[in-house]
Design an enzyme around this catalytic site. Structure first.
Site, PDB file in Angstrom:
ATOM      1  N   GLY A  59      -2.775 -14.095 -11.285  1.00  0.00           N
ATOM      2  CA  GLY A  59      -2.041 -14.603 -12.448  1.00  0.00           C
ATOM      3  C   GLY A  59      -2.080 -16.112 -12.541  1.00  0.00           C
ATOM      4  O   GLY A  59      -2.262 -16.680 -13.628  1.00  0.00           O
ATOM      5  N   GLU A  60      -1.926 -16.782 -11.398  1.00  0.00           N
ATOM      6  CA  GLU A  60      -1.998 -18.240 -11.394  1.00  0.00           C
ATOM      7  C   GLU A  60      -3.401 -18.709 -11.761  1.00  0.00           C
ATOM      8  O   GLU A  60      -3.570 -19.674 -12.516  1.00  0.00           O
ATOM      9  CB  GLU A  60      -1.602 -18.806 -10.030  1.00  0.00           C
ATOM     10  CG  GLU A  60      -1.625 -20.321 -10.018  1.00  0.00           C
ATOM     11  CD  GLU A  60      -1.108 -20.926  -8.730  1.00  0.00           C
ATOM     12  OE1 GLU A  60      -0.895 -22.147  -8.724  1.00  0.00           O
ATOM     13  OE2 GLU A  60      -0.938 -20.202  -7.731  1.00  0.00           O
ATOM     14  N   ALA A  61      -4.412 -18.018 -11.262  1.00  0.00           N
ATOM     15  CA  ALA A  61      -5.796 -18.395 -11.589  1.00  0.00           C
ATOM     16  C   ALA A  61      -6.044 -18.281 -13.088  1.00  0.00           C
ATOM     17  O   ALA A  61      -6.544 -19.224 -13.718  1.00  0.00           O
ATOM     18  CB  ALA A  61      -6.777 -17.516 -10.810  1.00  0.00           C
TER      19      ALA A  61
END
Length: 138
Positions: A59-61
């Site tokens: 999700g952060e990526a």
């Protein structure tokens, strides 16, 4: 590199080592939306469920990629400064879809909502990520 309607070159996503190990695939990339997929298999925790850390990492990526694409329209880059997630439901198998859409696209900060869903379209996790836009180093 692709361009936006103003003719600005947009940054193109390149997978990192962790993304490759997790089996991430890019489906769509634009300022308005970044979509990727990832298999649950190979990303499970010891109880056989999709690892929450895997959800946060992917999700952060995806949210960061979305921010960098926007930043590229301004001749800038982006770095993450905050990420939070809520896990709603678990998964044991299949493929998840990760979709980042902008909440705010500024000249200094971006904020994206990142939804992670299973193959049935059920929401597994919701992330919010804020990125700081910086001048590119020469």
């Amino acid at each position: 590199m692709t361009t936006d309607p103003r003719g600005t070159e947009l940054w193109k996503i390149t997978l990192g080592e962790l993304d490759e190990k997790m089996g991430v695939k890019i489906v769509e990339e634009s300022v308005e939306r970044v979509v990727a997929t990832m298999p649950v298999e190979g990303n499970r925790q010891s109880f056989g469920l999709l690892h929450g850390g895997a959800s946060l990492a992917v999700g952060e990526a995806v949210g960061s990629w979305a921010a960098v694409i926007h930043a590229s329209t301004l001749g800038k880059t982006a770095v993450g400064v905050d990420v939070s997630a809520t896990h709603h439901k678990s998964a044991r198998d299949g493929t998840i879809t990760i979709t980042a859409t902008p909440i705010h696209l500024g000249g200094t900060l971006t904020t994206h909502e990142v939804l992670i869903a299973n193959e049935a379209g059920e929401r597994l996790c919701t992330l919010r990520i804020t990125n700081l836009l910086l001048e590119r180093k020469k």
